[in-house]
Scaffold this active site. Structure first.
Site, PDB file in Angstrom:
ATOM      1  N   SER A  72       0.834  -1.206   0.000  1.00 29.05           N
ATOM      2  CA  SER A  72       0.000   0.000   0.000  1.00 29.05           C
ATOM      3  C   SER A  72       0.867   1.254   0.000  1.00 29.05           C
ATOM      4  CB  SER A  72      -0.923   0.005   1.222  1.00 29.05           C
ATOM      5  OG  SER A  72      -0.174  -0.167   2.408  1.00 29.05           O
ATOM      6  N   THR A  76     -41.064  25.163  -8.195  1.00 28.99           N
ATOM      7  CA  THR A  76     -41.333  23.758  -7.892  1.00 28.99           C
ATOM      8  C   THR A  76     -41.527  23.115  -9.252  1.00 28.99           C
ATOM      9  OG1 THR A  76     -43.730  24.038  -7.753  1.00 28.99           O
ATOM     10  CG2 THR A  76     -42.505  24.348  -5.713  1.00 28.99           C
ATOM     11  N   HIS A  77     -41.011  21.916  -9.406  1.00 29.52           N
ATOM     12  CA  HIS A  77     -41.049  21.219 -10.718  1.00 29.52           C
ATOM     13  C   HIS A  77     -40.364  22.050 -11.805  1.00 29.52           C
ATOM     14  CE1 HIS A  77     -44.225  18.762  -8.770  1.00 29.52           C
ATOM     15  NE2 HIS A  77     -44.631  19.940  -8.332  1.00 29.52           N
ATOM     16  N   SER A  86     -15.984  28.586 -25.409  1.00 30.31           N
ATOM     17  CA  SER A  86     -16.033  27.411 -26.284  1.00 30.31           C
ATOM     18  C   SER A  86     -14.898  27.543 -27.285  1.00 30.31           C
ATOM     19  CB  SER A  86     -17.385  27.373 -26.997  1.00 30.31           C
ATOM     20  OG  SER A  86     -17.264  26.722 -28.250  1.00 30.31           O
ATOM     21  N   GLN A 108      -7.066  -2.558   3.632  1.00 29.62           N
ATOM     22  CA  GLN A 108      -6.032  -1.698   3.062  1.00 29.62           C
ATOM     23  C   GLN A 108      -6.553  -0.957   1.822  1.00 29.62           C
ATOM     24  OE1 GLN A 108      -1.884  -3.165   2.750  1.00 29.62           O
ATOM     25  NE2 GLN A 108      -2.245  -3.066   0.559  1.00 29.62           N
TER      26      GLN A 108
HETATM   27  N1  ARG Z   1      -0.891  -2.064   5.096  1.00 25.49           N
HETATM   28  C1  ARG Z   1      -1.906  -2.530   5.990  1.00 25.49           C
HETATM   29  C2  ARG Z   1      -3.122  -1.651   5.857  1.00 25.49           C
HETATM   30  O1  ARG Z   1      -2.967  -0.608   5.379  1.00 25.49           O
HETATM   31  C3  ARG Z   1      -1.445  -2.432   7.411  1.00 25.49           C
HETATM   32  C4  ARG Z   1      -1.959  -3.536   8.283  1.00 25.49           C
HETATM   33  C5  ARG Z   1      -1.471  -4.821   7.780  1.00 25.49           C
HETATM   34  N2  ARG Z   1      -1.598  -5.820   8.736  1.00 25.49           N
HETATM   35  C6  ARG Z   1      -1.184  -7.029   8.501  1.00 25.49           C
HETATM   36  N3  ARG Z   1      -1.281  -7.886   9.437  1.00 25.49           N
HETATM   37  N4  ARG Z   1      -0.740  -7.392   7.325  1.00 25.49           N
HETATM   38  O2  ARG Z   1      -4.214  -2.008   6.229  1.00 25.49           O
END
Ligand code: ARG
Length: 481
Positions: A23, A154-155, A276, A321
């Site tokens: 992530s 209205t409408h 435009s 995540q």
């Molecule tokens: N990158 C994970 C998240 O954002 C963090 C928690 C991950 N926990 C784990 N046990 N892999 O949610």
């Protein structure tokens, strides 16, 4: 790879798996939250004598250095699964084994919940401050346009006369509800999750109350199983943002319509009107159209978060995540739109003549005439039929209602005399509606005062949330014993 042991199959991970599961590309945006959370956790661990002070000082020094490096744009985070592991890897590269003390009595599960709550709380505060400014803008505009007369719809058919003051206080009433929604979302986010560990707490002698105070959270979460899987704060923020953007979209649509040649109620300033590429005559309301468009992303993000949590078993699941992109987008989406609307409103000017003409030819005084008959004892339904017949006659003869000859009106109902017809003006119409919620200027003054009170409430709710910078500055020198 830090979060791997022999038990989890050795230290390596296929690079494709790391890429798919990481992530980091998104949650590096949470680095500052993560560092602040780590500083607070470290402070608590040291005060509880779980981490020796000398080690804590070294770790704190490195956390501060990481913050500074990021601020100066020279931080290179190591490739890891997420920002939490990347920071730990960074600390380990400098401090060696000692860096590992920081993760005592902590899991990424409670750590990520903390980072997200800090972000959600800050977003709520920023939005509340912006809502406060918008409410002030609307209150001031309501006052500036208090004598402007225009039709309400209205409408999308002309209905009754209102004033510009009433129009802008009406918009403000929606924004007041947004203030309530964001205060609620703020309260949901303002709960410290840290300390529940992976799911069930810790056997080490931590003190969550210390961490709570250091991070200025209002409350502590009460059950680890619930805490690590709880994203209600994200849903509440998502809903508040979505509903706010739906509101802004409705205001925006009014101005898209009002600026069309068909309405002609407002003129867009050159500062906000778009052109435009082909039609040289165009003066387009793109700004308002795009404000209207933004709710689509909000609905998408809220839906994403709801579907993401649907059917998850209790506890933490890695699915969570994937809350990252929608959650991180919500703040900028809402703030940008709020600012855009204020910019747009600052550059629209009403054409009072066109607005008034809309009232004259719209038979918008018909209800007032019927109510005047009702006031004189005619059952409302009878009065309503009589005025309906009069409107029909006027339309056939191409007259506006105020130009109806008294003989014609009295032939329909004897009480429809000259005096009643004359009194049926747009001004009379708005001043006579004195009930709470009506258009009378005194009533509008009361509504405007409510907007200002709401602005004040929004501002004080916003300033009560300490900024990340403030928390950081306190933590960088917080006593360790
Ligand atoms: N990158 C994970 C998240 O954002 C963090 C928690 C991950 N926990 C784990 N046990 N892999 O949610």
């Amino acid at each position: 790879m830090i979060a791997k042991t022999e038990a989890s199959g050795g230290t390596g991970l296929l690079s494709e798996v790391l890429t798919f599961t990481s992530s980091l590309p998104l949650d590096r945006q949470l680095l500052r939250e993560d560092l602040v959370g780590s500083l607070a956790h470290l402070t608590m661990l040291t005060r509880q004598k779980i981490v020796p002070e000398a080690d804590a000082l070294a770790i704190r020094g490195e956390l501060l250095a990481t913050w500074d490096a990021a601020a100066e744009g020279r931080l290179q985070l190591p490739e890891e699964e997420d920002v939490h592991m990347a920071v730990e890897a960074q600390l380990t590269a400098v401090l060696g084994e000692r860096a590992g003390l920081l993760h005592t009595a902590r899991s990424r599960n409670d750590q990520v919940a903390l980072d997200l709550r800090l972000r959600a709380r800050a977003v709520c505060a920023e939005v509340l401050a912006e809502l406060g400014r918008l409410l002030e803008t609307l209150a001031a505009r309501a006052e500036a346009e208090r004598d402007l007369l225009l039709p309400a719809y209205t409408h999308r058919q002309r209905a009754q006369a209102i004033t510009g003051g009433y129009l802008f206080s009406g918009y403000g009433a929606m924004i007041l509800r947004d203030v309530e929604a964001f205060r609620f979302a703020l309260a949901t986010a303002d709960v410290l999750p840290l300390g529940v560990g992976a799911i069930a707490g810790t056997s080490l002698p931590i003190d969550r109350e210390v961490t709570r105070r250091l991070l200025a959270f209002a409350r502590l979460s009460h059950n680890g199983l619930d805490t690590v899987g709880d994203r209600d704060f994200a849903l509440d923020l998502g809903y508040a943002v979505t509903r706010c953007l739906l509101h802004l979209g409705r205001v925006a649509t009014d101005f898209v319509d009002f600026s069309s040649q068909e309405f002609g109620f407002v003129r867009l300033g050159g500062e906000i009107a778009c052109g435009s590429s082909m039609m040289p005559q165009k003066r387009n309301p793109d700004l308002f159209e795009l404000i209207r468009a933004k709710s689509a992303s909000a609905v998408g993000n809220l839906t994403h978060l709801m579907v993401l949590t649907k059917g998850l078993p209790s506890g933490y699941n890695r699915d969570l995540q994937d809350d990252r992109r929608p959650l991180l987008e919500l703040g900028p989406l809402c703030l940008d739109s709020l600012r855009a609307l204020q910019m747009g409103l600052a550059h629209v000017e009403f054409d009072r003549e066109r607005c008034l003409a809309g009232l004259r030819i719209g038979y918008t005084q018909a209800t007032d005439l019927a109510e005047a008959l009702a006031e004189r004892g005619v059952p409302f339904r009878t009065a309503y039929q009589a005025v309906g017949a009069l409107v029909r006659r006027c339309q056939e003869e191409g007259r506006v209602l105020s130009a109806a000859p008294a003989e014609m009106a009295q032939a329909i109902h004897p009480l429809l005399n000259e005096e009643l017809l004359k009194a049926a003006t747009p001004e009379g119409s708005v001043t006579r509606k004195r009930n709470l919620g009506g258009t009378n200027p005194d009533e509008v003054t009361r509504q405007v005062a409510a907007l200002r009170r709401g602005a004040e409430e929004a501002r004080s709710a916003a300033v009560a949330v300490p900024s990340l910078g403030t928390l950081f500055n306190n933590l960088r020198v917080a006593p360790l014993r």
